[in-house]
Design a protein around this motif. Sequence first.
Motif, PDB file in Angstrom:
ATOM      1  N   GLY A   1       0.826  -1.212   0.000  1.00 45.15           N
ATOM      2  CA  GLY A   1       0.000   0.000   0.000  1.00 45.15           C
ATOM      3  C   GLY A   1       0.853   1.252   0.000  1.00 45.15           C
ATOM      4  N   LYS A   2       0.191   2.379  -0.255  1.00 44.78           N
ATOM      5  CA  LYS A   2       0.943   3.630  -0.380  1.00 44.78           C
ATOM      6  C   LYS A   2       1.349   4.221   0.962  1.00 44.78           C
ATOM      7  CE  LYS A   2       0.157   5.591  -4.901  1.00 44.78           C
ATOM      8  NZ  LYS A   2      -0.096   6.810  -5.638  1.00 44.78           N
ATOM      9  N   SER A   3       0.589   3.923   2.023  1.00 45.12           N
ATOM     10  CA  SER A   3       0.920   4.501   3.331  1.00 45.12           C
ATOM     11  C   SER A   3       1.445   3.412   4.248  1.00 45.12           C
ATOM     12  CB  SER A   3      -0.318   5.147   3.951  1.00 45.12           C
ATOM     13  OG  SER A   3      -0.098   5.345   5.337  1.00 45.12           O
ATOM     14  N   ALA A   4       2.707   3.549   4.655  1.00 43.45           N
ATOM     15  CA  ALA A   4       3.323   2.536   5.524  1.00 43.45           C
ATOM     16  C   ALA A   4       2.646   2.523   6.896  1.00 43.45           C
ATOM     17  CB  ALA A   4       4.819   2.833   5.663  1.00 43.45           C
ATOM     18  N   LEU A   5       2.262   3.704   7.400  1.00 43.42           N
ATOM     19  CA  LEU A   5       1.640   3.789   8.728  1.00 43.42           C
ATOM     20  C   LEU A   5       0.273   3.086   8.718  1.00 43.42           C
ATOM     21  CD1 LEU A   5       1.360   4.785  11.612  1.00 43.42           C
ATOM     22  CD2 LEU A   5       0.609   7.003  10.748  1.00 43.42           C
ATOM     23  N   TRP A   6      -0.530   3.393   7.709  1.00 47.89           N
ATOM     24  CA  TRP A   6      -1.870   2.787   7.660  1.00 47.89           C
ATOM     25  C   TRP A   6      -1.766   1.277   7.462  1.00 47.89           C
ATOM     26  CZ3 TRP A   6      -6.179   4.343   9.510  1.00 47.89           C
ATOM     27  CH2 TRP A   6      -7.383   3.730   9.159  1.00 47.89           C
TER      28      TRP A   6
END
Length: 1302
Positions: free
Chosen positions: A826-831
């Motif tokens: 995914g594009k957001s590592a945190l999410w």
Amino acid sequence: MSGSTTGSGAAPCRFAHYFVICGIDTETGLEPDELAALYQWLEADRHGTDPEAAATGENLEQSPLKRTFKSKVLAHYPENVEWNPFDQDAVNMLCMPKGLSFRTQADLREPQFHSFIITREDGSRTYGFVHTFYEEVTSPQICSAMQTLYQMHNAENPSSNPSSSSSSSSSSMDSLASSMDEADSSSSQRGGGVGMGGYDASRDTLYVSKALCLITPMPFMHACRRFLAQLHRAVTSALPPPLPLESYIHNVLYEVPLPPPGRSLKFHGVYEPIVCQRPGPGELPLADFPLGVAFSQLGVENLVQLFTCTMLEMQILLYSQDYQRLMTVAEGITTLLFPFQWQHVYVPILPASLRHFLDAPVPYLMGLQSKEGTDRSKLELPQEANLCFVDIDNHCIDLPEDFPQFPNKPDFIKELSEVLLSYGLSPQGGAPLVPTTSSSSPSPGSVSKGLRSLALSELEDDGRNGNLGGEEQAVLELLQGNATLERLRALARRTGVEVGRVDASGGGAQQQAGGRTVAEELRNAKLNVQLREVFASRFTTMFADYEAFVIQSAPDLESWLTNREQMHNFDKASFLSDQPEPYLPFLSHFIETQMFATFIDNKIMSQWEDKEPLLRVFDGRIDKARLYNVRAPSLRSSNYQRCTVLKESAQAIEQRLMKIDHTAIHPHLLDMKIGQGKYEHGFFPKLQADVLATGPTNNKWSNRTTTAQRRKDRYRQHTEHLTLDNDVKEKYMQEARSLGKSLRQPKLSDLSPAVIAQTNWKFVEGLLKECRMKTKRMLVEKMGREAVELGHGEANITGLEENTLIASLCDLLERIWSHGLQVKQGKSALWSHLLHYQAREEKLAEQQALSPVSNGERRKSESLLGMPLIRVSLLQDMRHIQSMGEIKTEVGRARAWIRLSLEKKLLSQHLKQLLSRQALAKKLYKRYAFLRCEEEKEQFLFHLLSLNAVDYFCFTSVFTTIMIPYRAVILPIKKLSNAMTTSNPWVCVSGELGDSGVMQIPKNVLEMTFDCQNLGKLTTVQLGHDNSGLLAKWLVDCVMVRNEITGHTYKFPCGRWLGKGVDDGSLERVLIGELLAPSAEEDSGRGCRTPPAQRSPSLTRRISVISLTARGYKPTSAQIQEAIGEAVNNINKHFHKPEKERGSLTILLCGECGLVGALEQFFHHGFKSARLFQKTVFVWDFMEKAVAFMESANHMGDLQETAEPMGITCHSLCRYVNAINSTPRNIGKDGKFQLLVCLGARDRLLPQWLPLLVECPLILRMYEDSALLRERSTVNALISVLETLHDFPITLEASLVKGIDL
């Protein structure tokens, strides 16, 4: 090593520092590229496959002609240059970024040109220009080694037919294979698959790549390109060159100086003269890479967006098959930044072995070579939340989410498009490109007339410079004195025939060949400067007044450098408040960047030392603009101002290129041994090292620069004694600016795992430091200390600035979470991490089937009566975000979750909980990742914890359209009264963004939940009942309302009765809200909260003034006057804030310490309420009687004689009081007085009504002699205070004026 000292005085002024040859070392033979192997090992490690197998096996699947072999620096001259030491590994890697490449006669073997850049630790740059061509392999060992590799390959892959062998490997190393490979694929199929299918020493000729490179201190791209192309042409042409190649290389290394600023220089290649020019001191710095190419590749719109990302220091990845295009776009974008400079990692050509640098959690500008047919989806980029991905070959660009637009973007694009169109280029992008292949034989074409007519004058120049040998000198003299020849020429001109130039050295035809390139270079140079001027003029307009906001606080350089981090160098709030509204989103982000901070640092340092060159040019332009405009107000408006110097800038360049200022010494025979330097067609000769190792000692300019250098050295030693030691200063400067910048360019030479680990350690330290700086900045801004220190009195952080700081915190968290990821999802590592956590916790909950309390989530102790507990739950907050249909992307969800956690003061706690699952962290992150460095992680969470000291509304204020569940509870004073009341209560909740509408409350519960579009910060609650039944009286303590997503709880104090015949007879009250502190345990931290405007220091709840006076509490006349002054003052301040940050006006009018309460006390002073009559008398009773008196007096004609304005005022007071009395709402007498004050303030009538009330005879009956209302001077003072409100447009909330018909 003699070379390092011989020319050392002259070298800073030399055109080129090194000449380098890279290629195959026949001694060591074919060596696989270790760096490529290391890279494959890293890739395999990342994907979890066996690294050993990958390193050995992967390459065997690949056709040997496609594999990467190690190149070497075969020779470089001179051995070393003192101030620019030769970095062999870096130069080798950048000259041949993919190692050696092999070809057979069936493949295309066009020469290629590309440039590279080496950035040193201090930020200074060296440029390299590389001409790569193919040379036949003559070594039998190499040929037989290649033959053996093919036999092994065919044995390993018997099934592989020619066409599949090249594509069988999906290695990422392969994806970096150069465009040279791609260029041949078509030709090899034509050649019957020989080149692709295999190599047979008996029938095929083997070729290998070789690179010639010039390393120069300045980017004279065109000149170097032409020089190298002519060298190559000398090798491939049928006739040997006029002089041995050593002569030309020696000439360019030692005898060609840099052109002085503002001048042009001509020097000689093998066949044609080469001209280069350098901008003068007041002009834009040198930029020789053709911007037109970058614009026509990407299009103006895309290029402006890319430029904006660069200005805001995002991560930028350029992607193209062609090295030169990567370099052209990277250099183009960075030159457009003038007067600012890119301060972070800058690697326009990222060698294959350094792919792991894309992990860098810092801003970067890197270029990655693509392979034909691979699309972006094959690239596994560690983090994309803040990435701008530029696919140059496909003319497209992927932008990060929600970033601000460049000011006046449409006008700006229009002006740039006009410049491009004037040069015949399409502004749309995707236009056909000039190929970067440097043709080995430029076609002689239409040479511009001006150039041909230079014939004799050029010879004369050379004569004056002592560049012609005896024979040629004699020819020249003969020609100059030959009248017949002159007559012939004149005759020829008349008949329209051009006579070719008379050439002293005899190569007339070839001299014309360079004409077309010269014309093209001139056009490129003019286009470059005009495009750059358009950009520069934008900044001159936007930052015309920047100097006024620079804070010069230190007495000397040393104290400034030592306290750099604590000091505020730029008054950001004042600067932004001075800018046009449309510029703010961009500027508020931009002034937080490192490049802006460095620019301001340079400005401050310029008071103690020489101005940095870019700053000097920029300041000069601003002064010039001021001179012409005489401080024109237009500089502050948002109207677009076009660039006015386009014509002059292009003319300056044209004049320099057409009128040559200096000519360098001609190449000449060197003192070489007999038989050396012999010519062999098609092969670059082995050069004679001894003649190239040192420069001449008798140069005019070398001596001149040596003395200048000595003078400079003396001066420097002198100043070093006076000021700081230079090393110490440089150290301070590096530390002062090192935020996220500790790595300008990765070290190319040593790539052991230890070095990679050390690099990552630097990243971890940089991230922690950045986190400390950001949280500190957010706290200081929010608490307003910074502005107080600067003497601005009470400062309030602007919402815009707050939003910028929070956005940059979101970026930082994304970068931290993407550092050291095992596999990107995914594009957001945190999410992505949050989703893993959510899945894991839900699975555990299912397995254990336990109550969620034991699920690591603690209850939040709520000391509030009547409100059920709200649980602190990381998962619950995630679910809230997931249910918001407005947010479509992962990056958006991560940002919303950060904002929500920050608003709830749970960010640090949530992240701590997320990271407490260590097994999950190990699964997702490599050992060196920031999130697996225990000590740094603890410090990071501690810095985030400090943000709990201030109140943020960064979720509520941004997501204004979402549905939010609210809970409302009504608390009666007497426990029984709620059970006994028979009436039907209702409530309406209002906030800064709207209201909920009237809602019925279940009769005996007095609690309800309702969903409603985000109301923003809550301001008022209307509470009432329908007075039905026998027991309709109701004594209410307060109403509590809670936002169930953010947990913000508001208390609306009442403390009054609602019912007919009790208190003031009100059935409905408008209550004013105050935000409660989150919980009891955080009370200790309340001292450092920003006190919300709603909080009152004095009263716990709004109680009627009557009950106060009955209890013996009587404010003095001085206290009352002070309270009125304070209330009016607060309203004044409210309107002086920017509109978006004003908060609620209702609280300032009707809340505690509001205007209504203060005026109520004024009217109660000396009021005869309970003593004369048995029934309590309210101020509203006095108002009604006064109005009744005025109306009766009016009928009897007493007021006919009064002045006209007085009569109108009297009429308006009667109209307002009657309208309030006739409203269908039962708001009670105090409610009516409140309404009258609010309407009077809105319509600017209060000061006019006061004299009427003072004149009214009733005042004698209802007020004591000492009452404030009967003191003339006090009333006049009150009138003048209230008149100050006339400057402001007061608007009233709908809940206050509902049902009033005026």
